[in-house]
Design an enzyme around this catalytic site. Sequence first.
Site, PDB file in Angstrom:
ATOM      1  N   GLY A 123     -13.545   1.092  14.284  1.00 32.82           N
ATOM      2  CA  GLY A 123     -14.001   2.605  13.997  1.00 32.82           C
ATOM      3  C   GLY A 123     -15.017   2.873  15.178  1.00 32.82           C
ATOM      4  O   GLY A 123     -15.497   4.030  15.095  1.00 32.82           O
TER       5      GLY A 123
ATOM      6  N   HIS B 163      -3.770   7.166   6.271  1.00 34.27           N
ATOM      7  CA  HIS B 163      -3.668   6.027   7.180  1.00 34.27           C
ATOM      8  C   HIS B 163      -2.498   5.162   6.491  1.00 34.27           C
ATOM      9  O   HIS B 163      -2.671   4.789   5.388  1.00 34.27           O
ATOM     10  CB  HIS B 163      -4.793   5.592   7.333  1.00 34.27           C
TER      11      HIS B 163
ATOM     12  N   GLU C 151       0.238   0.696  12.843  1.00 33.21           N
ATOM     13  CA  GLU C 151      -0.621   1.717  12.034  1.00 33.21           C
ATOM     14  C   GLU C 151      -0.282   3.166  12.410  1.00 33.21           C
ATOM     15  O   GLU C 151       0.031   3.294  13.549  1.00 33.21           O
ATOM     16  CB  GLU C 151      -2.162   1.630  12.365  1.00 33.21           C
TER      17      GLU C 151
ATOM     18  N   ARG D 107      -2.806  -9.206  14.860  1.00 35.33           N
ATOM     19  CA  ARG D 107      -3.197 -10.430  14.111  1.00 35.33           C
ATOM     20  C   ARG D 107      -2.918 -10.104  12.744  1.00 35.33           C
ATOM     21  O   ARG D 107      -2.285  -9.202  12.255  1.00 35.33           O
ATOM     22  CB  ARG D 107      -4.538 -10.231  14.509  1.00 35.33           C
TER      23      ARG D 107
END
Length: 453
Positions: free
Chosen positions: A165, A208, A275, A292
């Site tokens: 972020g 999201h 994402e 990851r």
Amino acid sequence: MKKVLIANRGEIACRVIRGCHDLGLAAVAVYSAADAEAKHVAEADEALPIGPAPAKESYLVAENVLAAARASGADAVHPGYGFLAENDDFASAVSDAGLIWIGPRPETIAAMGDKERARQLAHGAGLPIVPGSARFLPGDLAGLAEAGSEIGYPLLVKASAGGGGIGMRRVDDAAALADTVEATQNLAGKAFGNDAVYLEKYIERPRHVEIQVFGFGDGHAVHFFERECSIQRRFQKIVEETPSPSISEATRVGMAEAAVALASQERYRGAGTVEFIMDEAGDYYFLEMNTRIQVEHPVTEMITGQDLVGLQLRLARGDDLTSLAQDTIRAEGHAIECRVYAENPDKNFLPSPGPLERFEPPAAADGIRVDTGVRQGDTVTYFYDPMIAKLIAHGADRAAAIQKMLAALEAFRVEGIVTNIPFLRRVVAHDAFRAGATHTGFVEQHKAALLAG
Ligand code: ADP
């Protein structure tokens, strides 16, 4: 592969140690001076010091971690998440030292760690990407104003190398663009050693949604459905769930296929997350790929019954995973994760380190899972991320998972420090959350009801 060094601390180090033990592998911990007595050190088969408390002098020092790996006789390194997990130089150094790197190839990490490059790769694999610009480097802002007006306002200035972020700034009108770009370049150079930025359309009230993928390194990959992670503060997730309460079946299938297409194109190896950001109309766009294991992986494990860390270890060990075909991966029920932080939501989520005079998570049973890296008596320091536990609830459906989560949060006893547990209870109990009306501005929108005041 017999002995795995875990280049991390806290709950994820404990999670990976458990994964190693489940497979009969020895687990080696590393620790900073602040962590000599930590839970992950106690649970490992052996542990080696790697430097002073600040992460920059221990967990982030590749040479120290490698030296510990050599000294312990480990033959593999698992990075967890954060710290060195997405550092391609470290991944290369591990391989160059003759050790097995439990993660994707360094080239994949490097490509995906550069968000602007990742956008191009995703575009090439046929994924929709957020309307945006090419990169801008300091001293060369030619075409910036044009790029801004083409995308339209508001927009986001993003650091190509950003993460957690950090390195993301919203711009509401053209007059502020150049200054914000320069300030973000400056910050990104200092924080990430890479000052490239790009522009991206700002999506209003987005959700999201991300897809867990697993690649076999040969162009073949599978997915483990989606997770919705819209409940965030400061662009960071605090509550995650699966399935997403909001997406259509067509979207969920399309998103999963897109994620697998990207993983396949990159000949992705191991666990990863693609994402997406979804707008109010339900259109979704590639955001980034995390190369990851993800903090929120347990919700996926709860509904699929799969062991994602175990799969990472088994792939690295060279086990035959051909039986892991897409149609064998099924999901059942609904799972929610709450991230328990040593922080004060009423003080703008300020970290609140201190002694854990009492630390009693709810009993892990009947659809309740607790992943933690601390015990009663430990001290939460200000050196590291203040997340102290992850609480996961699994129920037959979303309402049942919410009920279980609320009861578990109610039963969670922490004394000595301020935590966000009461805040999490208010989030999960909120009518808008129960109705699945989640978006990344949820906390801001409902703050009057969520904060104690
Ligand atoms: P990081 O790598 O720092 O986590 P991401 O690109 O994954 O950054 O974005 C983190 C969060 O920032 C997203 O979940 C979302 O809340 C917000 N975000 C990112 N891009 C956009 C966008 N184009 N419009 C609106 N919000 C965004």
